[in-house]
Design an enzyme around this catalytic site. Structure first.
Site, PDB file in Angstrom:
ATOM      1  N   HIS A  78      71.846  41.711   7.267  1.00  0.00           N
ATOM      2  CA  HIS A  78      70.605  41.551   6.530  1.00  0.00           C
ATOM      3  C   HIS A  78      70.529  42.482   5.320  1.00  0.00           C
ATOM      4  O   HIS A  78      69.779  42.201   4.384  1.00  0.00           O
ATOM      5  CB  HIS A  78      69.404  41.772   7.443  1.00  0.00           C
ATOM      6  CG  HIS A  78      69.289  40.768   8.537  1.00  0.00           C
ATOM      7  ND1 HIS A  78      68.230  40.736   9.424  1.00  0.00           N
ATOM      8  CD2 HIS A  78      70.093  39.747   8.911  1.00  0.00           C
ATOM      9  CE1 HIS A  78      68.404  39.748  10.289  1.00  0.00           C
ATOM     10  NE2 HIS A  78      69.532  39.147  10.000  1.00  0.00           N
ATOM     11  N   HIS A 119      73.381  32.937   5.492  1.00  0.00           N
ATOM     12  CA  HIS A 119      73.715  33.939   6.497  1.00  0.00           C
ATOM     13  C   HIS A 119      75.196  34.259   6.359  1.00  0.00           C
ATOM     14  O   HIS A 119      76.009  33.350   6.218  1.00  0.00           O
ATOM     15  CB  HIS A 119      73.422  33.423   7.906  1.00  0.00           C
ATOM     16  CG  HIS A 119      73.246  34.532   8.901  1.00  0.00           C
ATOM     17  ND1 HIS A 119      74.250  35.442   9.208  1.00  0.00           N
ATOM     18  CD2 HIS A 119      72.175  34.902   9.646  1.00  0.00           C
ATOM     19  CE1 HIS A 119      73.794  36.303  10.101  1.00  0.00           C
ATOM     20  NE2 HIS A 119      72.533  36.001  10.376  1.00  0.00           N
ATOM     21  N   ASP A 156      66.157  37.680   5.221  1.00  0.00           N
ATOM     22  CA  ASP A 156      65.610  38.461   6.333  1.00  0.00           C
ATOM     23  C   ASP A 156      65.953  39.935   6.137  1.00  0.00           C
ATOM     24  O   ASP A 156      66.950  40.285   5.498  1.00  0.00           O
ATOM     25  CB  ASP A 156      66.108  37.953   7.685  1.00  0.00           C
ATOM     26  CG  ASP A 156      67.541  37.448   7.658  1.00  0.00           C
ATOM     27  OD1 ASP A 156      68.245  37.669   6.664  1.00  0.00           O
ATOM     28  OD2 ASP A 156      67.967  36.818   8.640  1.00  0.00           O
ATOM     29  N   HIS A 211      76.516  41.206  15.039  1.00  0.00           N
ATOM     30  CA  HIS A 211      75.946  42.018  16.117  1.00  0.00           C
ATOM     31  C   HIS A 211      76.980  42.971  16.724  1.00  0.00           C
ATOM     32  O   HIS A 211      76.777  43.469  17.833  1.00  0.00           O
ATOM     33  CB  HIS A 211      75.313  41.148  17.210  1.00  0.00           C
ATOM     34  CG  HIS A 211      74.106  40.394  16.752  1.00  0.00           C
ATOM     35  ND1 HIS A 211      73.067  40.057  17.594  1.00  0.00           N
ATOM     36  CD2 HIS A 211      73.736  39.925  15.532  1.00  0.00           C
ATOM     37  CE1 HIS A 211      72.123  39.406  16.915  1.00  0.00           C
ATOM     38  NE2 HIS A 211      72.532  39.312  15.658  1.00  0.00           N
ATOM     39  N   GLU A 271      65.349  39.096  13.886  1.00  0.00           N
ATOM     40  CA  GLU A 271      66.043  39.360  15.142  1.00  0.00           C
ATOM     41  C   GLU A 271      65.089  39.389  16.334  1.00  0.00           C
ATOM     42  O   GLU A 271      65.521  39.364  17.478  1.00  0.00           O
ATOM     43  CB  GLU A 271      66.793  40.700  15.060  1.00  0.00           C
ATOM     44  CG  GLU A 271      67.880  40.760  13.983  1.00  0.00           C
ATOM     45  CD  GLU A 271      69.051  39.837  14.275  1.00  0.00           C
ATOM     46  OE1 GLU A 271      69.140  39.308  15.403  1.00  0.00           O
ATOM     47  OE2 GLU A 271      69.882  39.643  13.379  1.00  0.00           O
ATOM     48  N   CYS A 277      73.863  42.549  11.447  1.00  0.00           N
ATOM     49  CA  CYS A 277      73.834  41.101  11.257  1.00  0.00           C
ATOM     50  C   CYS A 277      73.879  40.734   9.778  1.00  0.00           C
ATOM     51  O   CYS A 277      73.698  39.579   9.414  1.00  0.00           O
ATOM     52  CB  CYS A 277      72.591  40.499  11.914  1.00  0.00           C
ATOM     53  SG  CYS A 277      72.789  38.743  12.342  1.00  0.00           S
TER      54      CYS A 277
END
Length: 373
Positions: free
Chosen positions: A94, A152, A67, A345, A126, A92
């Site tokens: 990415h 992730h 992502d 976050h 997101e 996050c």
């Protein structure tokens, strides 16, 4: 050619929101065009990319998704390479996800395998959600993988750790927006009004009863109202109010039940407070459900053939729209330990960049292993 660390830091500087990742797409394309082009096919999809590496004698295709969007968060890391976009941050991970994908892709450009590899650089994870519409794209219809994987970062796990589990990994999630409209008026004459601040407060309390009394205790669900707005000044009774929140469940059945109860409670509120209400569920993400056979194979592979530390995951209430891809294609997602004191976050998220080396090593070995299967 730039190092992976330099690439990550370049990408970290330019976070962009969902379907606005124009600089990010351009940066990725610039890098991809710097590689030997003989066996690469690239297709744009909105602000994302499909990148296909043609194998030497393909029998199947394996997909890898990264992502690419950022978050509307003002960065407070103190990095020399902090975000140049005010109010936006790769909070996050990415930026790491993209860099890892480029590292794996680059390896296989120079070390071709038999089967085709498809790298999917997906926008809008997101929000409002890029995976589901990407699944319906012409490129995906033509280049649909036989297996798909993704990772992730997990700031709470030590760098160098890989963690996953078969079955449910991430929850079903849905945004929640409720707008209430009543009758405003002077604070001295409350009996002539229908106060939407009072209605909103009552609604928050009622919503909390859903998990306690309508969800199976052996299941799990969360309803969080994170923001309430209403009114104008201190001496005017509010005509309007708005509640914003999120719903998270570990089963699709519980998600449906929670929404049914929300709608019933809101209908009752309309009667009880003589108001009008509307509900919007916003972005909804399907659960991330790892396919058992291939996930167990990957878990065994990591433990037996790599230097990564393996940990068995628990399911989490986090949401990830990669679930839409796993709903249609066998595969799995895993957590990559990133060793940060601050979590996902958070405005101070500071992942250990060495975790990228772990991910690239694990995935290049695993994809080469799958090529012989």
């Amino acid at each position: 050619m730039k190092t992976l660390v330099n690439i990550r830091r370049d990408l970290h500087r330019i976070p962009e929101l969902g379907f606005q990742e124009y600089k990010t797409q351009a940066y990725l394309l610039s890098y991809l065009h710097s590689l030997p082009q003989e066996n690469i096919e690239i297709r744009k999809w909105k602000t994302g990319l499909f990148v296909k590496l043609n194998g030497t004698s393909s029998q199947k295709m394996i997909g890898y998704r990264a992502d690419i969007d950022g978050l509307p968060i003002e960065e407070e890391t103190g990095y020399s390479y902090r975000s140049v976009h005010e109010g936006m941050m790769h909070a996050c991970g990415h930026d790491l996800h993209m860099t890892i994908a480029l590292g794996i892709l680059t390896h296989f450009v120079h070390h071709r395998v038999k089967n085709d590899l498809l790298f999917i650089f997906q926008p809008a994870e997101e929000g409002p959600g890029g995976a589901e519409p990407m699944m319906h794209s012409e490129a995906m219809k033509e280049w649909k993988p036989d297996l798909i994987t993704a990772l992730h970062i997990a700031p709470e796990l030590p760098s160098g750790t890989v963690a996953t589990k078969p079955g449910l990994l991430f929850a079903n999630t849905s945004e929640l927006f409720i707008d209430l409209k009543g009758k405003g008026g002077h604070a001295a004459y409350p009996h002539t009004t229908n106060d939407m601040v009072v209605a909103a407060c009552s609604l928050v309390s009622q919503l909390q009863s859903i998990v306690a009394r309508n969800v199976d205790p052996l299941d799990s669900a969360v309803i969080t109202i994170g923001k309430i707005t209403g009114g104008t000044v201190q001496n005017i009774i509010a005509e309007n109010s708005r509640l914003e929140g999120t719903i998270r469940t570990l089963s699709t059945e519980s998600m449906l039940k929670v929404k049914e109860r929300i709608e019933a409670i809101v209908k009752g509120l309309e009667i009880g407070y003589s108001c009008q209400a509307s509900i919007d569920y916003g972005a909804m993400y399907h659960q991330v459900y790892n396919h058992e056979e291939v996930t167990l194979e990957f878990m065994n592979f990591v433990q037996e053939h790599t230097d990564a530390d393996f940990a068995l995951s628990k399911e989490a209430m986090t949401g990830e729209d990669f679930g839409y891809m796993l709903a249609d294609i066998p595969g799995f997602m895993f957590w990559l330990g990133a060793g940060s004191s601050f979590g996902l976050h958070h405005s101070k998220l500071s992942p250990d960049e060495k975790c990228m080396e772990t991910a690239i090593s694990v995935m290049t070995k695993y994809l080469a292993f799958k090529d012989d299967r």
